[in-house]
Design a protein around this motif. Structure first.
Motif, short mmCIF file in Angstrom:
data_model
loop_
_atom_site.label_atom_id
_atom_site.label_comp_id
_atom_site.label_asym_id
_atom_site.label_seq_id
_atom_site.Cartn_x
_atom_site.Cartn_y
_atom_site.Cartn_z
N SER A 164 -5.55 1.54 -17.12
CA SER A 164 -6.68 0.44 -17.76
C SER A 164 -6.69 -0.65 -16.73
O SER A 164 -5.88 -1.30 -16.49
CB SER A 164 -6.22 0.37 -19.10
N ARG A 165 -8.13 -0.95 -16.81
CA ARG A 165 -8.29 -2.31 -15.96
C ARG A 165 -7.69 -3.27 -16.46
O ARG A 165 -7.56 -4.57 -16.07
CB ARG A 165 -9.76 -2.63 -15.82
N ALA A 166 -7.63 -3.30 -18.10
CA ALA A 166 -7.01 -4.51 -18.90
C ALA A 166 -5.49 -4.94 -18.40
O ALA A 166 -5.12 -6.03 -18.40
CB ALA A 166 -7.11 -4.28 -20.23
N SER A 167 -4.91 -3.75 -17.94
CA SER A 167 -3.39 -4.01 -17.45
C SER A 167 -3.53 -4.88 -16.16
O SER A 167 -2.51 -5.34 -15.79
CB SER A 167 -2.78 -2.94 -17.30
N ARG A 199 -9.72 10.72 -18.28
CA ARG A 199 -9.50 9.42 -18.47
C ARG A 199 -9.51 8.96 -19.70
O ARG A 199 -10.62 9.63 -20.28
CB ARG A 199 -10.09 8.62 -17.28
N SER A 258 -11.26 6.26 -21.31
CA SER A 258 -12.45 6.08 -21.27
C SER A 258 -13.01 5.40 -20.04
O SER A 258 -12.31 5.38 -19.08
CB SER A 258 -12.32 4.52 -22.30
N ALA A 261 -13.35 2.45 -19.19
CA ALA A 261 -12.37 1.17 -18.94
C ALA A 261 -11.04 1.58 -17.99
O ALA A 261 -10.40 0.61 -17.70
CB ALA A 261 -12.22 0.41 -20.12
N TRP A 262 -10.84 2.93 -17.92
CA TRP A 262 -9.64 3.19 -17.10
C TRP A 262 -10.22 3.71 -15.79
O TRP A 262 -11.24 4.19 -15.58
CB TRP A 262 -8.97 4.51 -17.76
N ASP A 263 -9.15 3.75 -14.74
CA ASP A 263 -9.62 3.97 -13.38
C ASP A 263 -8.65 5.15 -12.79
O ASP A 263 -7.49 5.02 -13.46
CB ASP A 263 -9.42 2.96 -12.43
#
Length: 206
Positions: free
Chosen positions: A48-51, A81, A83, A85-87
């Motif tokens: 997750s890009r949030a991480s 993936r 969502s 928002a995930w790479d």
């Protein structure tokens, strides 16, 4: 030296883009870049890009993350993936690489250092390079990795305590962006094979 070659592996898109830009703008012909997570087996991971978002207390430091619990999927697994928002990142291990010579390995893998070493056993035993490994918290004494280096690979290690800001830095920058009051240090292990000679290495280092 000028005849040497560096293979730099960086997975995360922001860091890899910065690395590639620096290699390009400095016209470094002897640097080979690869974008991948390095572990003990091949596959893929989702992150997750949030991480990758940091607060000021982390100094926006991509090197302060822990990824030793990342789940590695087989390349052929039918996994989507969660969502947008995930790479997705490719995972490789160092023994997949074909090298004619290997003198030095630097490992800074966000708590995945042990997995990197497990996936590099063939080339380490073949070339016996000097190893420079991040050792994030020496007080916790990661005996598993130390025992692996000493008993399995026959390496001897010394703990280095290196200030994050070096007054004798390459660009001669006088400003310590970390603030002199922090006195931040980086802990690393420098390791060499117990019975191997390193004629090209500085004796003061060894």
């Amino acid at each position: 030296g000028r005849d040497g070659r560096v293979v730099a592996i960086e997975p995360f898109y922001p860091s890899f883009a910065t690395l590639a830009a620096n290699v390009g703008v400095n016209s470094l012909q002897n640097v080979e870049l690869r974008q991948a997570v390095v572990a003990d087996r091949a596959g893929r991971v989702f992150l997750s890009r949030a991480s990758l978002a940091f607060g000021v207390h982390d100094f926006f430091n991509f090197g302060s993350m822990n990824f030793n619990t990342l789940r590695i999927y087989n390349a052929t697994d039918d996994v989507e993936r969660p969502s947008s928002a995930w790479d997705e990142y490719q995972v490789m291990y160092l023994d997949q690489m074909s090298l004619a010579r290997l003198d030095f390995i630097k490992v800074d893998a966000e708590q995945m250092e042990m997995q990197v070493l497990l996936g590099a056993q063939r080339m380490i035993k073949k070339f016996k390079p000097v190893l420079f490994i991040e050792y994030r918290n020496p007080w916790e004494k990661e005996t598993g990795m130390l025992n692996f280096l000493r008993q399995k690979l026959r390496y001897e290690c010394v703990l280095l305590r290196i200030p994050v800001f070096n007054v004798d830095n390459f660009r001669s920058f006088a400003e310590d962006i970390w603030s002199s009051g922090t006195k931040l240090v980086s802990f690393n292990l420098i390791c060499k094979h117990r019975w191997w000679e390193y004629p090209d290495m500085d004796e003061e280092v060894l």
